[in-house]
Design a protein around this motif. Structure first.
Motif, PDB file in Angstrom:
ATOM      1  N   LEU A 139     -16.779 -21.397 -18.539  1.00  0.00           N
ATOM      2  CA  LEU A 139     -16.366 -21.686 -19.193  1.00  0.00           C
ATOM      3  C   LEU A 139     -16.555 -23.425 -19.745  1.00  0.00           C
ATOM      4  CD1 LEU A 139     -13.412 -19.675 -20.693  1.00  0.00           C
ATOM      5  CD2 LEU A 139     -15.184 -19.032 -20.568  1.00  0.00           C
ATOM      6  N   ILE A 140     -16.398 -23.894 -18.606  1.00  0.00           N
ATOM      7  CA  ILE A 140     -16.886 -25.188 -18.408  1.00  0.00           C
ATOM      8  C   ILE A 140     -18.326 -25.863 -18.825  1.00  0.00           C
ATOM      9  CG2 ILE A 140     -16.123 -27.472 -17.041  1.00  0.00           C
ATOM     10  CD1 ILE A 140     -14.010 -26.039 -15.603  1.00  0.00           C
ATOM     11  N   SER A 141     -19.211 -25.599 -18.080  1.00  0.00           N
ATOM     12  CA  SER A 141     -20.209 -25.520 -18.235  1.00  0.00           C
ATOM     13  C   SER A 141     -20.919 -24.881 -19.332  1.00  0.00           C
ATOM     14  CB  SER A 141     -21.088 -25.431 -16.799  1.00  0.00           C
ATOM     15  OG  SER A 141     -21.113 -24.141 -16.511  1.00  0.00           O
ATOM     16  N   GLN A 142     -20.845 -24.108 -19.656  1.00  0.00           N
ATOM     17  CA  GLN A 142     -21.577 -22.772 -20.381  1.00  0.00           C
ATOM     18  C   GLN A 142     -21.196 -23.380 -21.734  1.00  0.00           C
ATOM     19  OE1 GLN A 142     -25.122 -22.506 -19.547  1.00  0.00           O
ATOM     20  NE2 GLN A 142     -24.173 -23.201 -17.225  1.00  0.00           N
ATOM     21  N   GLU A 143     -19.570 -23.395 -22.412  1.00  0.00           N
ATOM     22  CA  GLU A 143     -19.003 -23.029 -23.334  1.00  0.00           C
ATOM     23  C   GLU A 143     -18.142 -24.238 -23.948  1.00  0.00           C
ATOM     24  OE1 GLU A 143     -19.791 -20.456 -25.360  1.00  0.00           O
ATOM     25  OE2 GLU A 143     -20.455 -19.185 -23.581  1.00  0.00           O
ATOM     26  N   GLY A 144     -18.335 -25.691 -22.941  1.00  0.00           N
ATOM     27  CA  GLY A 144     -17.674 -26.561 -23.754  1.00  0.00           C
ATOM     28  C   GLY A 144     -15.528 -26.951 -23.241  1.00  0.00           C
ATOM     29  N   TRP A 145     -15.186 -25.696 -22.353  1.00  0.00           N
ATOM     30  CA  TRP A 145     -13.571 -25.591 -22.533  1.00  0.00           C
ATOM     31  C   TRP A 145     -13.541 -26.747 -21.320  1.00  0.00           C
ATOM     32  CZ3 TRP A 145     -10.508 -20.814 -22.476  1.00  0.00           C
ATOM     33  CH2 TRP A 145     -11.127 -20.083 -24.001  1.00  0.00           C
ATOM     34  N   LYS A 146     -12.621 -27.461 -21.559  1.00  0.00           N
ATOM     35  CA  LYS A 146     -11.996 -27.976 -21.119  1.00  0.00           C
ATOM     36  C   LYS A 146     -11.232 -27.325 -19.929  1.00  0.00           C
ATOM     37  CE  LYS A 146     -10.179 -31.282 -24.113  1.00  0.00           C
ATOM     38  NZ  LYS A 146      -9.303 -32.490 -25.039  1.00  0.00           N
ATOM     39  N   ARG A 147     -11.374 -28.017 -18.431  1.00  0.00           N
ATOM     40  CA  ARG A 147     -11.021 -27.874 -17.039  1.00  0.00           C
ATOM     41  C   ARG A 147      -9.731 -27.185 -17.229  1.00  0.00           C
ATOM     42  NH1 ARG A 147      -7.931 -29.888 -12.953  1.00  0.00           N
ATOM     43  NH2 ARG A 147      -7.882 -28.748 -11.255  1.00  0.00           N
ATOM     44  N   GLU A 148      -8.763 -27.440 -17.820  1.00  0.00           N
ATOM     45  CA  GLU A 148      -7.376 -27.333 -17.724  1.00  0.00           C
ATOM     46  C   GLU A 148      -7.317 -25.827 -18.567  1.00  0.00           C
ATOM     47  OE1 GLU A 148      -8.420 -30.148 -18.313  1.00  0.00           O
ATOM     48  OE2 GLU A 148      -7.714 -31.423 -17.013  1.00  0.00           O
ATOM     49  N   ASP A 149      -8.357 -26.120 -20.033  1.00  0.00           N
ATOM     50  CA  ASP A 149      -7.908 -25.077 -20.276  1.00  0.00           C
ATOM     51  C   ASP A 149      -8.473 -23.324 -20.284  1.00  0.00           C
ATOM     52  OD1 ASP A 149      -6.836 -26.412 -22.401  1.00  0.00           O
ATOM     53  OD2 ASP A 149      -8.805 -26.830 -23.911  1.00  0.00           O
ATOM     54  N   ALA A 150      -9.489 -24.150 -19.414  1.00  0.00           N
ATOM     55  CA  ALA A 150     -10.095 -22.647 -19.044  1.00  0.00           C
ATOM     56  C   ALA A 150      -8.796 -22.255 -17.284  1.00  0.00           C
ATOM     57  CB  ALA A 150     -11.687 -22.750 -18.321  1.00  0.00           C
ATOM     58  N   LEU A 151      -8.279 -23.219 -16.836  1.00  0.00           N
ATOM     59  CA  LEU A 151      -8.268 -22.501 -15.325  1.00  0.00           C
ATOM     60  C   LEU A 151      -6.638 -21.640 -16.248  1.00  0.00           C
ATOM     61  CD1 LEU A 151      -7.975 -25.445 -13.121  1.00  0.00           C
ATOM     62  CD2 LEU A 151      -8.740 -22.956 -12.741  1.00  0.00           C
ATOM     63  N   LYS A 152      -5.996 -22.607 -17.599  1.00  0.00           N
ATOM     64  CA  LYS A 152      -4.390 -21.710 -17.911  1.00  0.00           C
ATOM     65  C   LYS A 152      -5.087 -20.548 -18.897  1.00  0.00           C
ATOM     66  CE  LYS A 152      -2.479 -25.954 -19.099  1.00  0.00           C
ATOM     67  NZ  LYS A 152      -1.727 -26.812 -20.584  1.00  0.00           N
ATOM     68  N   ARG A 153      -5.570 -20.189 -19.161  1.00  0.00           N
ATOM     69  CA  ARG A 153      -6.472 -19.010 -19.343  1.00  0.00           C
ATOM     70  C   ARG A 153      -6.651 -18.150 -18.886  1.00  0.00           C
ATOM     71  NH1 ARG A 153      -6.993 -16.118 -24.340  1.00  0.00           N
ATOM     72  NH2 ARG A 153      -8.808 -14.607 -24.426  1.00  0.00           N
ATOM     73  N   PHE A 154      -7.559 -18.423 -17.589  1.00  0.00           N
ATOM     74  CA  PHE A 154      -8.092 -17.190 -17.348  1.00  0.00           C
ATOM     75  C   PHE A 154      -5.995 -16.464 -16.079  1.00  0.00           C
ATOM     76  CE2 PHE A 154      -8.946 -15.628 -12.435  1.00  0.00           C
ATOM     77  CZ  PHE A 154      -8.972 -14.588 -12.396  1.00  0.00           C
ATOM     78  N   THR A 155      -5.810 -17.125 -15.792  1.00  0.00           N
ATOM     79  CA  THR A 155      -4.071 -17.486 -15.557  1.00  0.00           C
ATOM     80  C   THR A 155      -3.623 -17.076 -16.207  1.00  0.00           C
ATOM     81  OG1 THR A 155      -3.770 -18.895 -14.213  1.00  0.00           O
ATOM     82  CG2 THR A 155      -1.590 -18.429 -14.316  1.00  0.00           C
ATOM     83  N   LEU A 156      -3.959 -16.907 -17.685  1.00  0.00           N
ATOM     84  CA  LEU A 156      -2.990 -16.120 -18.650  1.00  0.00           C
ATOM     85  C   LEU A 156      -3.177 -14.274 -18.383  1.00  0.00           C
ATOM     86  CD1 LEU A 156      -0.223 -15.589 -20.932  1.00  0.00           C
ATOM     87  CD2 LEU A 156      -2.776 -16.340 -22.485  1.00  0.00           C
ATOM     88  N   ARG A 157      -4.279 -13.955 -18.167  1.00  0.00           N
ATOM     89  CA  ARG A 157      -5.216 -13.267 -18.410  1.00  0.00           C
ATOM     90  C   ARG A 157      -5.128 -12.502 -17.289  1.00  0.00           C
ATOM     91  NH1 ARG A 157      -5.373 -10.733 -23.478  1.00  0.00           N
ATOM     92  NH2 ARG A 157      -8.199 -10.556 -23.853  1.00  0.00           N
ATOM     93  N   ARG A 158      -4.617 -12.935 -15.667  1.00  0.00           N
ATOM     94  CA  ARG A 158      -5.419 -12.308 -14.571  1.00  0.00           C
ATOM     95  C   ARG A 158      -3.441 -11.757 -14.310  1.00  0.00           C
ATOM     96  NH1 ARG A 158      -7.730  -8.282 -12.906  1.00  0.00           N
ATOM     97  NH2 ARG A 158      -7.696  -8.335 -10.531  1.00  0.00           N
ATOM     98  N   MET A 159      -2.643 -12.812 -14.322  1.00  0.00           N
ATOM     99  CA  MET A 159      -1.261 -12.928 -13.284  1.00  0.00           C
ATOM    100  C   MET A 159      -0.250 -12.451 -14.464  1.00  0.00           C
ATOM    101  SD  MET A 159      -2.899 -13.602 -10.993  1.00  0.00           S
ATOM    102  CE  MET A 159      -1.540 -14.028  -9.877  1.00  0.00           C
ATOM    103  N   ARG A 160       0.464 -12.132 -13.779  1.00  0.00           N
ATOM    104  CA  ARG A 160       1.370 -11.239 -14.331  1.00  0.00           C
ATOM    105  C   ARG A 160       3.101 -12.766 -14.482  1.00  0.00           C
ATOM    106  NH1 ARG A 160       0.625  -6.386 -10.845  1.00  0.00           N
ATOM    107  NH2 ARG A 160       2.994  -7.243  -9.481  1.00  0.00           N
ATOM    108  N   ALA A 161       3.806 -12.540 -15.151  1.00  0.00           N
ATOM    109  CA  ALA A 161       4.095 -13.638 -15.263  1.00  0.00           C
ATOM    110  C   ALA A 161       5.224 -13.160 -13.445  1.00  0.00           C
ATOM    111  CB  ALA A 161       5.330 -13.359 -16.167  1.00  0.00           C
ATOM    112  N   GLY A 162       5.019 -15.519 -13.288  1.00  0.00           N
ATOM    113  CA  GLY A 162       6.060 -15.669 -11.740  1.00  0.00           C
ATOM    114  C   GLY A 162       4.453 -15.413 -11.048  1.00  0.00           C
ATOM    115  N   PHE A 163       3.519 -14.741 -10.513  1.00  0.00           N
ATOM    116  CA  PHE A 163       3.405 -14.742  -9.724  1.00  0.00           C
ATOM    117  C   PHE A 163       2.171 -15.842  -9.516  1.00  0.00           C
ATOM    118  CE2 PHE A 163       4.997 -10.710  -9.930  1.00  0.00           C
ATOM    119  CZ  PHE A 163       5.076 -10.149  -8.292  1.00  0.00           C
ATOM    120  N   GLY A 164       2.491 -16.731 -10.404  1.00  0.00           N
ATOM    121  CA  GLY A 164       1.790 -18.320  -9.951  1.00  0.00           C
ATOM    122  C   GLY A 164       0.143 -18.288 -10.513  1.00  0.00           C
TER     123      GLY A 164
END
Length: 552
Positions: A139-164
């Protein structure tokens, strides 16, 4: 690609096998076609059936498992791209340009079906650390996402709440930061050069610490120990100061900073440990190799392991484990420097098996002084342009040759003479610990002593029962064994309360009884580790029941 995913999937068991990170990137845990793994991991035939139904011919797999995929390429129609590297570690940066280009070429290519769009199915073992590093980097290198946004997006989609966080291993996060700089500040320039480690400065080094320099080999599939420091390579800076100061007062931190240099201090005597034999004391030291440490790539790992003498003959107690990866190109090389320094605090290092656990604190901070090796060949690794061929990695044996999970067999250990009451249980503990060590890699606790370690490190001020009280979590041995599980807290799909109109994963409540219990696999994997930890922590009273049968 946008953050607004615009299509839906039907309810059903297969829909739970994957998680849509974005419209075009699908994240899944490692599928398998072998029993018994097929019973608790994603069955590859069901995954393929789901992808065929939803995406037709417009999907391709990108996998990162140096331990083997778990299925032959033919079962995904040979529509697979291999970029393997070891679990819980960042990728060799040299593979990043080609990996990003391969995903870009596939996703931005023209689909065969006008009513469908292409997707990249990425997976490692848990679909978390390695998959998250690659997904965010794309996302950062090919789609122009900001680093923080890409990491937050992955956490939101992959992790259950409260698991970091989704990407939580510090070195993997450092690599995502490198990708951000490579993309936005370096015009995607990367130069691989051999590196030499000049010396390592350590502040607050405790007793019994083994220090190793590691790096990638075999195109990143394996990690090699290039050097283990011995006591003859240590300079105790505090002792060197005490020989020159007018009184016995210890030097201040500022004085220590100034005097930590290759020209100051007297090398330790041959009978001195790499760190002080008294573990209660800490030292400021310089580790300077007697022979040059040369790594052929710019990726460098510094590994720390603290060990203490055990009450059991032939065993040592591991009380601390930590390591840290960095890349010389991004730590000074890009600026045109022929040498550089990388510095980090103990708390910021990588823990055991990708977790935050590191055990008892082994040092305060450390600094690595490196330089480019003389006569080393520079290799500029550029990202292939659209349409250009992309060099990919060689796949490892899909059956997992060399994967400890496939090698553990139930067998008798042959017995271990403990030299004390309770020898019979020590035999079982040794067998369990051996199997656990193969399965989960490095961990705290009892380990067989090696004769070669006498010149490296082993302190004596801690007993094993004290160690366990220090590092084990509040609950139980089971919690300790589970604490290092990378896939803990991951979710196979997005639940209803997390959905928006753009979310693409269907409701799961009416099919909850069909959901694959990936925790079952985790417990199977950790079973031997729990047994080893439990047996090693039995007190003298617990051993008394076996005294009658103990080996004299």
């Amino acid at each position: 690609m946008t953050s607004k995913d615009q299509f839906s999937v039907d309810n059903g068991h297969a829909a739970k096998l994957v998680l849509y990170f974005t419209l075009n990137v699908v994240v899944t845990s490692g599928p398998s076609s072998l029993w018994p793994k097929k019973a608790y991991r994603n069955p590859v035939d069901q995954l393929v059936a789901f992808l065929d139904k939803k995406h037709g011919d417009e999907w391709a797999v990108f996998e990162f498992r140096a331990e083997g995929t778990g299925y032959p390429d033919a079962e995904v129609y040979n529509r697979i791209h291999h970029f393997p590297w070891p679990d819980h570690h960042p990728p060799p940066f040299a593979i990043i340009p080609n990996l990003m280009a391969a995903m870009r070429n596939w996703l931005q290519g023209e689909p065969k079906s006008p009513d469908k769009h292409r997707v990249a199915v990425v997976h490692c073992k848990a679909g978390k650390g390695r998959s998250g590093t690659v997904s965010c980097s794309y996302l950062i290198s090919q789609e122009g996402w900001k680093r923080e946004d890409a990491l937050k997006r992955f956490t939101l989609r992959r992790m259950r709440a409260g698991f970091g966080d989704g990407v939580s291993i510090p070195s993997q996060l450092r690599w995502v930061g490198y990708v951000d700089r490579w993309t936005n500040k370096m015009d995607k320039t990367y130069v691989e050069r051999p590196v030499e480690i000049v010396e390592i400065h350590v502040w607050g080094l405790r007793g019994g610490v083994k220090v190793c320099v590691e790096g990638f080999i075999d195109d990143g599939r394996r990690i090699k120990n290039f050097h283990t420091f011995v006591r003859q390579e240590k300079t105790n800076v505090d002792r060197a100061f005490s020989q020159t100061l007018p009184n016995d007062d210890p030097p201040s931190r500022m004085q220590t900073e100034t005097l930590v240099s290759p020209t100051v201090g007297t090398p330790s005597s041959s009978n001195q440990d790499i760190s002080n034999s008294d573990s209660d004391l800490s030292q400021n030291v310089i580790l300077r190799p007697l022979t040059p440490i040369r790594l052929e790539t710019s990726d460098i790992n510094i590994d720390f392991e603290r060990r203490n003498k055990s009450g059991y003959t032939g065993f040592t107690m591991v009380t601390s484990l930590a390591h840290v990866w960095f890349n010389a190109w991004f730590e000074g090389g890009y600026e045109g420097n022929e040498s550089g320094v990388f510095e980090i605090e103990w708390e910021a290092m990588d823990g055991i098996k990708g977790s935050a656990r590191k055990g008892i604190k082994a040092l305060d901070r450390m600094k690595v002084v490196w330089k480019y090796a003389e006569g080393g060949r520079s290799q500029s690794i550029d990202e292939p342009q659209a349409g250009e061929p992309v060099e990919e990695g060689r796949p490892t044996n899909w059956r997992g040759a060399g994967d400890p999970e496939n090698e553990i067999e139930a067998r008798h250990s042959g017995g271990v003479a403990s030299g004390r009451v309770g020898g019979a249980k020590l035999t079982l503990s040794e067998m369990s610990s051996e199997a656990a060590s193969k399965l989960i890699g490095k961990d705290l606790g009892l380990r067989k002593a090696n004769a070669d370690s006498a010149n490296i490190s082993r302190a004596s001020s801690f007993r094993e029962d004290e160690v366990h009280r220090t590092h084990e979590p509040k609950s139980s041995v089971v919690k300790e064994a589970e604490g290092g599980s990378e896939d803990e807290g991951t979710k196979a799909h997005v639940s209803d309360d997390e959905k928006t109109n753009a979310d693409i994963v269907a409701s799961h409540e009416s099919h909850e009884h069909e959901r694959l219990d990936t925790a079952t696999g985790k417990y199977l994997e950790l079973g031997m580790a729990k047994m080893a930890n439990f047996i090693s922590k039995l007190g003298p009273g617990d051993r008394k029941a076996t005294d009658d049968n103990a080996t004299p």
